[in-house]
Design a protein around this motif. Structure first.
Motif, PDB file in Angstrom:
ATOM      1  N   ALA A 279       8.256 -23.478   5.749  1.00  0.00           N
ATOM      2  CA  ALA A 279       8.705 -23.293   7.036  1.00  0.00           C
ATOM      3  C   ALA A 279       8.314 -23.882   7.894  1.00  0.00           C
ATOM      4  CB  ALA A 279       9.091 -22.203   7.598  1.00  0.00           C
ATOM      5  N   VAL A 280       9.340 -24.665   8.504  1.00  0.00           N
ATOM      6  CA  VAL A 280       9.658 -25.607   9.609  1.00  0.00           C
ATOM      7  C   VAL A 280       9.654 -24.998  10.798  1.00  0.00           C
ATOM      8  CG1 VAL A 280       8.173 -28.062   8.306  1.00  0.00           C
ATOM      9  CG2 VAL A 280      11.032 -26.975   9.029  1.00  0.00           C
ATOM     10  N   LEU A 281       9.420 -26.247  11.838  1.00  0.00           N
ATOM     11  CA  LEU A 281       9.880 -25.416  13.491  1.00  0.00           C
ATOM     12  C   LEU A 281      10.135 -26.309  14.458  1.00  0.00           C
ATOM     13  CD1 LEU A 281      10.243 -22.274  15.295  1.00  0.00           C
ATOM     14  CD2 LEU A 281       8.166 -22.891  16.241  1.00  0.00           C
ATOM     15  N   GLU A 282      11.309 -25.935  15.011  1.00  0.00           N
ATOM     16  CA  GLU A 282      11.916 -26.680  15.379  1.00  0.00           C
ATOM     17  C   GLU A 282      12.208 -26.249  16.834  1.00  0.00           C
ATOM     18  OE1 GLU A 282      14.393 -30.958  13.827  1.00  0.00           O
ATOM     19  OE2 GLU A 282      13.793 -29.090  12.182  1.00  0.00           O
ATOM     20  N   GLN A 283      12.685 -27.076  18.259  1.00  0.00           N
ATOM     21  CA  GLN A 283      13.160 -26.767  19.404  1.00  0.00           C
ATOM     22  C   GLN A 283      14.410 -28.082  19.538  1.00  0.00           C
ATOM     23  OE1 GLN A 283      10.630 -25.605  22.410  1.00  0.00           O
ATOM     24  NE2 GLN A 283      11.643 -24.638  23.912  1.00  0.00           N
ATOM     25  N   GLU A 284      15.463 -26.993  19.521  1.00  0.00           N
ATOM     26  CA  GLU A 284      16.445 -27.106  20.479  1.00  0.00           C
ATOM     27  C   GLU A 284      17.257 -26.915  21.844  1.00  0.00           C
ATOM     28  OE1 GLU A 284      19.997 -27.528  18.113  1.00  0.00           O
ATOM     29  OE2 GLU A 284      19.293 -29.387  17.472  1.00  0.00           O
TER      30      GLU A 284
ATOM     31  N   CYS B 296      22.627 -20.984  -2.462  1.00  0.00           N
ATOM     32  CA  CYS B 296      23.909 -20.903  -2.334  1.00  0.00           C
ATOM     33  C   CYS B 296      23.601 -22.458  -2.422  1.00  0.00           C
ATOM     34  CB  CYS B 296      24.861 -20.978  -0.845  1.00  0.00           C
ATOM     35  SG  CYS B 296      24.970 -20.038  -0.722  1.00  0.00           S
ATOM     36  N   GLY B 297      22.937 -23.985  -3.009  1.00  0.00           N
ATOM     37  CA  GLY B 297      23.109 -24.696  -3.492  1.00  0.00           C
ATOM     38  C   GLY B 297      22.500 -26.141  -2.078  1.00  0.00           C
ATOM     39  N   GLN B 298      22.420 -25.418  -0.732  1.00  0.00           N
ATOM     40  CA  GLN B 298      22.049 -25.857  -0.027  1.00  0.00           C
ATOM     41  C   GLN B 298      20.029 -26.431   0.028  1.00  0.00           C
ATOM     42  OE1 GLN B 298      23.824 -23.209   2.174  1.00  0.00           O
ATOM     43  NE2 GLN B 298      25.593 -24.440   2.892  1.00  0.00           N
ATOM     44  N   SER B 299      19.883 -27.403   0.562  1.00  0.00           N
ATOM     45  CA  SER B 299      18.332 -27.492   0.294  1.00  0.00           C
ATOM     46  C   SER B 299      17.205 -26.276   1.241  1.00  0.00           C
ATOM     47  CB  SER B 299      18.315 -29.048   0.943  1.00  0.00           C
ATOM     48  OG  SER B 299      18.569 -29.494   2.202  1.00  0.00           O
ATOM     49  N   THR B 300      17.403 -26.269   2.337  1.00  0.00           N
ATOM     50  CA  THR B 300      16.993 -25.558   2.827  1.00  0.00           C
ATOM     51  C   THR B 300      17.320 -23.887   3.674  1.00  0.00           C
ATOM     52  OG1 THR B 300      17.538 -26.183   5.344  1.00  0.00           O
ATOM     53  CG2 THR B 300      15.517 -27.364   3.899  1.00  0.00           C
ATOM     54  N   CYS B 301      17.201 -22.832   3.906  1.00  0.00           N
ATOM     55  CA  CYS B 301      17.016 -21.747   4.604  1.00  0.00           C
ATOM     56  C   CYS B 301      17.179 -21.728   5.985  1.00  0.00           C
ATOM     57  CB  CYS B 301      16.876 -20.898   4.045  1.00  0.00           C
ATOM     58  SG  CYS B 301      17.266 -19.918   2.333  1.00  0.00           S
ATOM     59  N   LEU B 302      17.959 -22.275   6.732  1.00  0.00           N
ATOM     60  CA  LEU B 302      18.130 -22.560   8.347  1.00  0.00           C
ATOM     61  C   LEU B 302      18.695 -21.525   9.254  1.00  0.00           C
ATOM     62  CD1 LEU B 302      17.801 -24.562  10.627  1.00  0.00           C
ATOM     63  CD2 LEU B 302      19.973 -25.204  10.159  1.00  0.00           C
TER      64      LEU B 302
ATOM     65  N   ARG C 143      12.318 -23.939   3.335  1.00  0.00           N
ATOM     66  CA  ARG C 143      12.021 -25.278   2.319  1.00  0.00           C
ATOM     67  C   ARG C 143      11.877 -25.053   0.944  1.00  0.00           C
ATOM     68  NH1 ARG C 143       8.283 -30.255   5.191  1.00  0.00           N
ATOM     69  NH2 ARG C 143       7.242 -28.028   5.348  1.00  0.00           N
ATOM     70  N   ASN C 144      11.445 -23.753   0.185  1.00  0.00           N
ATOM     71  CA  ASN C 144      11.468 -23.101  -0.622  1.00  0.00           C
ATOM     72  C   ASN C 144      12.267 -22.090  -0.442  1.00  0.00           C
ATOM     73  OD1 ASN C 144      10.580 -23.057  -3.174  1.00  0.00           O
ATOM     74  ND2 ASN C 144       8.877 -21.489  -2.430  1.00  0.00           N
ATOM     75  N   CYS C 145      12.150 -21.028  -1.521  1.00  0.00           N
ATOM     76  CA  CYS C 145      12.440 -19.769  -1.425  1.00  0.00           C
ATOM     77  C   CYS C 145      12.165 -18.654  -3.128  1.00  0.00           C
ATOM     78  CB  CYS C 145      13.805 -19.658  -1.826  1.00  0.00           C
ATOM     79  SG  CYS C 145      14.627 -18.432  -2.617  1.00  0.00           S
TER      80      CYS C 145
END
Length: 226
Positions: A163-168, A215-221, A177-179
Motif C-alpha cells: 500500500a501507498v499513501l497520498e493526500q489530496e 475487477c481487473g484494475q491495477s490497484t484497489c484505491l 498495489r497487490n492483492c
C-alpha cells in the motif's frame, strides 16, 4: 516464493532440467531431498546426490544463508548419538508449490452450497472481526487521523498489500498495489466488502473504494475522509 525464485532461476529449475547450471541443479535437488525425506545429514545428502560431502556442505551453506534450510541436532529414532541434520525452514517449505487459494475457494463454495449465500459473508465478517481486534490497540481512536492512516498503511504493507499513501486536500488516498487474496476475491466479492467495513471501523471515518484489482484494475484505491 518458488524454488525458481529462491535463487532467481527460471521456472524450469524446479524440475532440475538440463538447462540449469550444475550448482543450481544441486541446490534444487538438495531442497527436494529434504522435502521428501525429512531432515538429513550432509553425509546422507551427499550419498544420495553422488557428490562429495564437502561439495554438499558448500551448497547447504548457501541454502542456509538464503534462509531456506536450518541446521539442528537430532538423535536418530530418538536414540543414539546426536547428529547434525538439515531441515527446511518455513521459507524453504513455502518455496514448494501450494494450493491454499484453490482449497479456500473450494471450501467457501461448499459453505455457500450447504448454508446459503449469507454464510460466506458471515465467515468473512468473523475473519475481519478477528483481524480488527488485533489491530485496535495500534489504531487507537485517540490518535490523530493522520497518524492512524499512516499506521493503517503500514499494517496493510505488512499484510502483503503493498500500500501507498497520498493526500489530496482533506482527503487521504490509499492504493493497494497487490492483492494477496486475489484468487478468492475474484470468486467472492464478499471478501472485499467485509474488508472495507473493517477498514471503516478501524479508522472511524468514512471510506469509499473506487477501484478493485479483482475487477481487473491495477490497484484497489480507497478514499478516506469527509
Amino acid at each position: 516464493m518458488t524454488l525458481a525464485s529462491a535463487y532467481n532461476l527460471p521456472p524450469s529449475t524446479t524440475s532440475a532440467g538440463p538447462s540449469l547450471p550444475a550448482p543450481e541443479r544441486t541446490k534444487t535437488r538438495l531442497l527436494e531431498l529434504i522435502k521428501r525425506h525429512g531432515p538429513q545429514t550432509a553425509q546422507d545428502l551427499a550419498y544420495k546426490l553422488e557428490v562429495s560431502v564437502p561439495a554438499a556442505r558448500r551448497h547447504l551453506c548457501d541454502l542456509q544463508e538464503g534462509g531456506l534450510i536450518e541446521s539442528r541436532t537430532e538423535r536418530p529414532g530418538g536414540r543414539g548419538r546426536p547428529q547434525h541434520v538439515f531441515a527446511l525452514t518455513d521459507q524453504g517449505e513455502a518455496s514448494f508449490p501450494k494450493t491454499y487459494s484453490g482449497l479456500c475457494v473450494d471450501v467457501l463454495r461448499h459453505v455457500q452450497h450447504l448454508f446459503g449465500q449469507g454464510a460466506v459473508m458471515q465467515v468473512f465478517d468473523a475473519r475481519s472481526a478477528e483481524i480488527a481486534a488485533r489491530l485496535q490497540t495500534e489504531l487507537s481512536p485517540a490518535s490523530p487521523l493522520p497518524v492512524r492512516v499512516q499506521i493503517f498503511v503500514r499494517v496493510l504493507c505488512e499484510m502483503g498489500f503493498d500500500a501507498v499513501l497520498e493526500q489530496e486536500g482533506d482527503t487521504w488516498l490509499v492504493s493497494k498495489r497487490n492483492c494477496p487474496n486475489l484468487t478468492v476475491a475474484r470468486q467472492f466479492q464478499e471478501l472485499c466488502a467485509s474488508e472495507l467495513t473493517m477498514y471503516q471501523t478501524l479508522l472511524g471515518v468514512p471510506m469509499t473504494r473506487e477501484t478493485r484489482i479483482a475487477c481487473g484494475q491495477s490497484t484497489c484505491l480507497y478514499r478516506i475522509g469527509p
